[in-house]
Design a protein around this motif. Structure first.
Motif, PDB file in Angstrom:
ATOM      1  N   ARG A   7      21.255  -9.431   8.909  1.00  7.57           N
ATOM      2  CA  ARG A   7      20.109  -8.511   9.016  1.00  7.57           C
ATOM      3  C   ARG A   7      20.512  -7.106   8.577  1.00  7.57           C
ATOM      4  NH1 ARG A   7      19.350 -10.531  14.367  1.00  7.57           N
ATOM      5  NH2 ARG A   7      18.280 -12.498  14.189  1.00  7.57           N
ATOM      6  N   PHE A  11      18.730  -5.109   5.407  1.00  2.00           N
ATOM      7  CA  PHE A  11      18.137  -3.770   5.469  1.00  2.00           C
ATOM      8  C   PHE A  11      18.894  -2.791   4.573  1.00  2.00           C
ATOM      9  CE2 PHE A  11      16.483  -5.271   9.670  1.00  2.00           C
ATOM     10  CZ  PHE A  11      15.132  -5.105   9.387  1.00  2.00           C
ATOM     11  N   TYR A  14      17.983  -3.487   0.999  1.00  2.00           N
ATOM     12  CA  TYR A  14      16.600  -3.080   0.762  1.00  2.00           C
ATOM     13  C   TYR A  14      16.528  -1.583   0.471  1.00  2.00           C
ATOM     14  CZ  TYR A  14      11.656  -2.176   1.514  1.00  2.00           C
ATOM     15  OH  TYR A  14      10.351  -1.770   1.360  1.00  2.00           O
ATOM     16  N   ILE A  57      15.856   1.983  11.222  1.00  2.00           N
ATOM     17  CA  ILE A  57      15.261   0.854  11.924  1.00  2.00           C
ATOM     18  C   ILE A  57      15.619   0.990  13.398  1.00  2.00           C
ATOM     19  CG2 ILE A  57      15.268  -0.715   9.943  1.00  2.00           C
ATOM     20  CD1 ILE A  57      17.872  -1.915  11.005  1.00  2.00           C
ATOM     21  N   ASP A  61      15.525  -4.385  15.749  1.00  4.58           N
ATOM     22  CA  ASP A  61      15.393  -5.043  14.440  1.00  4.58           C
ATOM     23  C   ASP A  61      16.657  -5.809  14.067  1.00  4.58           C
ATOM     24  OD1 ASP A  61      12.789  -4.072  13.940  1.00  4.58           O
ATOM     25  OD2 ASP A  61      13.593  -2.194  13.143  1.00  4.58           O
TER      26      ASP A  61
END
Length: 66
Positions: A7, A11, A14, A57, A61
């Motif tokens: 994760r 992120f 991204y 975030i 998350d």
């Protein structure tokens, strides 16, 4: 299954942030970030808070499995 590292990588990618850039922002050594992303080590609460802050975030998350 623990997917926290993937994760974080998702992120980070991204946002087009490299491991080195995230390392510089969080003050977490690059080799340790790599080990966190590969899920070879557990991150500390301080690392979790710093990573989530700089990835814009919430800690949730990263840690909550969907």
């Amino acid at each position: 299954m623990n997917m926290r590292g993937s994760r974080i990588r998702k992120f980070r990618n991204y946002l087009l942030i490299s491991q080195q850039q995230l390392s510089n922002l969080t003050k977490i050594p690059k080799y340790r970030l790599g080990r966190i992303e590969r899920e070879e080590v557990e991150m500390t609460i301080n690392e979790l808070l710093s990573i989530s802050e700089h990835l814009q975030i919430t800690p949730k998350d990263i840690v909550v499995e969907i």
